[in-house]
Write a protein that holds these residues in place. Structure first.
Motif, PDB file in Angstrom:
ATOM      1  N   ASP A 185      -0.059  -9.738  22.325  1.00 54.48           N
ATOM      2  CA  ASP A 185       0.307 -11.105  21.957  1.00 54.48           C
ATOM      3  C   ASP A 185       1.627 -11.487  22.639  1.00 54.48           C
ATOM      4  O   ASP A 185       2.161 -10.731  23.459  1.00 54.48           O
ATOM      5  N   GLU A 186       2.193 -12.636  22.269  1.00 52.09           N
ATOM      6  CA  GLU A 186       3.420 -13.125  22.923  1.00 52.09           C
ATOM      7  C   GLU A 186       4.641 -12.251  22.659  1.00 52.09           C
ATOM      8  O   GLU A 186       5.641 -12.329  23.359  1.00 52.09           O
TER       9      GLU A 186
ATOM     10  N   ASN B 243      -1.691 -12.987  25.150  1.00 50.22           N
ATOM     11  CA  ASN B 243      -0.848 -13.505  26.239  1.00 50.22           C
ATOM     12  C   ASN B 243      -0.733 -12.529  27.401  1.00 50.22           C
ATOM     13  O   ASN B 243      -0.200 -12.880  28.443  1.00 50.22           O
ATOM     14  N   LYS B 244      -1.203 -11.293  27.196  1.00 52.41           N
ATOM     15  CA  LYS B 244      -1.071 -10.289  28.257  1.00 52.41           C
ATOM     16  C   LYS B 244      -2.164  -9.235  28.090  1.00 52.41           C
ATOM     17  O   LYS B 244      -2.531  -8.881  26.975  1.00 52.41           O
TER      18      LYS B 244
ATOM     19  N   TYR C  15      -0.950 -11.723  32.774  1.00 54.62           N
ATOM     20  CA  TYR C  15      -0.186 -12.340  31.691  1.00 54.62           C
ATOM     21  C   TYR C  15      -0.114 -13.852  31.876  1.00 54.62           C
ATOM     22  O   TYR C  15      -0.260 -14.372  32.975  1.00 54.62           O
ATOM     23  N   LYS C  16       0.114 -14.533  30.751  1.00 57.76           N
ATOM     24  CA  LYS C  16       0.085 -15.991  30.732  1.00 57.76           C
ATOM     25  C   LYS C  16       1.490 -16.551  30.556  1.00 57.76           C
ATOM     26  O   LYS C  16       2.265 -16.080  29.729  1.00 57.76           O
TER      27      LYS C  16
ATOM     28  N   TRP D 243      -2.307 -18.136  34.307  1.00 55.69           N
ATOM     29  CA  TRP D 243      -2.457 -16.684  34.279  1.00 55.69           C
ATOM     30  C   TRP D 243      -1.892 -16.100  35.566  1.00 55.69           C
ATOM     31  O   TRP D 243      -2.161 -16.597  36.651  1.00 55.69           O
TER      32      TRP D 243
END
Length: 193
Positions: free
Chosen positions: A55-56, A107-108, A166-167, A172
């Motif tokens: 996650d973030e 997110n990754k 990753y975003k 991306w």
């Protein structure tokens, strides 16, 4: 998109280069040194590609956020089988990713290659040569977008963090990592719990 050879720590903004990009494949390949006088057991090495969804906050998205031979399918991500020998030419293992279908809190994705039972079999990446990872655009007939060739021998590591997807915002990115780790997939996952 043109083919791009990345170096360690290079970053490629995938969706900025192609905003329609959604279905990709991360493919990895490697060669294992042939049996010889000082390479006992090398030909029996079983390397496994895995993906860890974060996650973030760089925390595991959940127990189903670990994609490996024992859990080959997650939301928006799928591991195509388990090559136990690394025999043959070309890609040894592949993961399909649908970027828009990954869990909303993802997110990754960290991609690693791990030697199965490395400690028990007394194996490490010093017997692994010609390792690479590449990103393919599935929407365009598996066109290769970029490739990262690991330029150094694996030394005594038993896991290799190959790359990250990753975003940032809605874009991306792909980063070539090439970090050797002493441990297993469980060791890697525990860093993100």
């Amino acid at each position: 998109m043109s083919l791009l050879n990345l170096q360690k720590n290079d970053v490629l903004d995938l969706t900025k280069k192609d905003p329609s990009l959604n279905n990709i494949v991360l493919a990895a390949g490697w060669d294992v040194a042939k049996k010889g006088l000082f390479s006992f057991g090398a030909a029996d090495m079983d390397l496994d590609l895995s993906g860890i969804l974060l996650d973030e906050n760089d925390r595991l998205t959940g127990e189903d956020g670990i994609i490996f031979f024992g859990n080959q399918r997650g939301k928006g991500i799928f591991l195509h089988g388990d090559n136990r020998t690394g025999e043959g030419s070309g890609d040894d293992e592949r993961v399909s990713i649908t970027l828009n279908n990954l869990p909303q809190n993802c997110n990754k994705v960290i991609f690693s290659v791990n030697i199965y039972q490395a400690k028990e079999r007394r194996q490490d990446f010093s017997k692994v040569k010609n390792a690479y990872v590449r990103i393919l655009n599935s929407d365009k007939g598996d066109t290769e977008i970029c490739r990262y060739n690991l330029s150094e021998d694996g030394k005594n590591g038993t896991s290799l963090i190959f790359a990250e997807l990753y975003k940032i915002g809605s874009d991306w990115n792909f980063r070539a990592v090439g970090e050797l780790v002493q441990g297993t997939l469980t060791t890697l996952v525990n860093k993100y719990r």
